[in-house]
Design an enzyme around this catalytic site. Structure first.
Site: not given
Length: 401
Positions: A131-132, A134, A166, A250, A385
């Site tokens: 996954q791209g 962040s 990851s 997700e 958060e």
């Protein structure tokens, strides 16, 4: 297609027997606790082969369409398989991002060509996904992603970097959110979503060593990497909507995943066993009333999460706030694991300072490793958060300010 209770019970026994017979033996090396800790080649190939075996046995992608490699069976059967995998603590499915995020997204929003090209390899673990999302300077501010995808004819040129990718070192494909338009009045309007190949010129994956000593995370650098416009999923400039759909998969807020579990979670029964052997003032820790009270609280929380999971599948019990349980499950579950692992360490007293590889470490230091790794789940998919804000705004209808 509805199944009778007898049919479900018979299938459950079949699944239970298969996993009891086929559960892999100890490979002789440390297995990761989740897809976020797969760092070595031997770990990866072991887990990839295990996923392929489960799929070939017919126990993965059971509810996905047959024409794309699935089995076209009721979701209830896949749910039974997943629960049995968790119960027997068999290794997790390493292609988690493909099975749970990219795959459902492609099935729901992808073209016919994309479904045929990507879904079979996701199920068999032939094609691993990462996954791209962040970026180093925009971790939780996903809408402010700055990796550039500049159109050049029927191609896009990628420049920038993504972090915490990851499985990036082993991945064949990536789901990527990139900026295709600069200087827009609304930052969300300049984003596009891509399904990109990882093994092309201009893409470099650099492993990141974690506090645990493992290398599950990576930073991915893009330098004039060229991809075809056919990599777009959705329309150019509508990437934010596609990203939100991906995050819904997700976080488990929307169903459609291929099945299997994504991590090896600890259970409160294991903490109870630890409390029976750990000492407090020369006596078993479990005899301490305060510790017993904490253990009861964990038991109640674990049971409530199991019951809420069952409740979320019954529409009549979710009329007022239908998305409250699915949208809160990631937050509640990840924070529960973190707190429970921390409590398990407190029971060990000074021995909690030992880690994996120390001869005096309790259970070879697995509680310490579980505790450190538990933080990954409280960050990935949106920090706790951020999750609190989402629940407050989207479930409870609270104002943003």
């Amino acid at each position: 297609m509805s199944l009778t209770k007898q049919e479900l019970d018979e299938f459950r026994e079949e699944v239970r027997a298969w996993f009891e017979e086929n559960k892999p033996a100890d490979p002789g090396f440390l297995l990761p606790l989740s897809f976020m800790e797969v760092g070595t080649d031997e770990q990866f190939y072991f887990l990839r082969d295990w996923q392929r075996k489960v799929y070939e046995a017919g126990y993965l992608g059971m509810a996905w369409p047959k024409e794309y490699g699935g089995h076209g069976k009721p979701q209830a059967l896949q749910d039974i398989v997943t629960r049995e995998m968790i119960r027997q603590k068999v290794p997790f499915m390493t292609n988690t991002i493909g099975l749970n995020w990219a795959g459902p997204l492609i099935l729901n929003m992808g073209s016919e060509e994309q479904k045929k090209a990507y879904i079979p390899g996701i199920l068999s673990a032939e094609d691993i996904w990462c996954q791209g999302f962040s970026e180093p300077d925009h971790g939780s501010d996903l809408g402010n992603a700055q990796l550039k995808a500049t159109r050049d004819g029927n191609e896009f040129v990628l420049n920038g970097s993504k972090i915490w990718t990851s499985l990036g070192r082993h991945a064949k494909y990536m789901i990527l959110l990139a900026r295709t338009k600069q200087n827009t009045n609304n930052k969300y309007e300049g984003l596009s979503f891509f399904l990109i190949p990882m093994r092309i010129p201009g893409i470099e994956v650099v492993p990141i060593r974690k506090l645990t000593g493992e290398y599950g995370f990576n930073q991915t650098f893009f330098t004039d990497a060229r991809i075809s416009e056919s990599c777009l999923i959705g329309k150019e400039g509508e990437g934010w909507q596609v990203a939100m759909a991906t995050l819904a998969f997700e976080r488990g807020a929307v169903g459609g995943q291929a099945g299997g579990h994504a991590m090896m979670s600890r259970e409160v029964a294991e903490v109870v066993a630890l409390a029976r052997t750990a000492q407090r003032g020369g006596r078993p820790a479990i005899e301490d009333p305060t510790i017993r009270d904490r253990l009861v609280q964990f038991v109640m929380e674990e049971r409530s999460m199991m019951l809420n999971s069952a409740r979320s599948r019954i529409k009549a019990l979710n009329v007022d706030r239908p998305f409250s349980i699915p949208m809160s499950s990631k937050l509640v579950g990840s924070e529960y694991q973190r707190r429970m692992n921390q409590f398990a360490l407190s029971l060990q007293g000074a021995n909690a300072a030992y880690y994996v590889g120390d001869d005096l470490a309790y259970e070879r230091g697995q509680w310490q490793r579980s505790y450190f790794n538990a933080f990954s789940a409280t960050i990935g998919g949106g920090t706790s958060e951020i999750q609190h804000n989402i629940i407050g705004e989207r479930v409870l209808g609270l104002p943003k300010s």
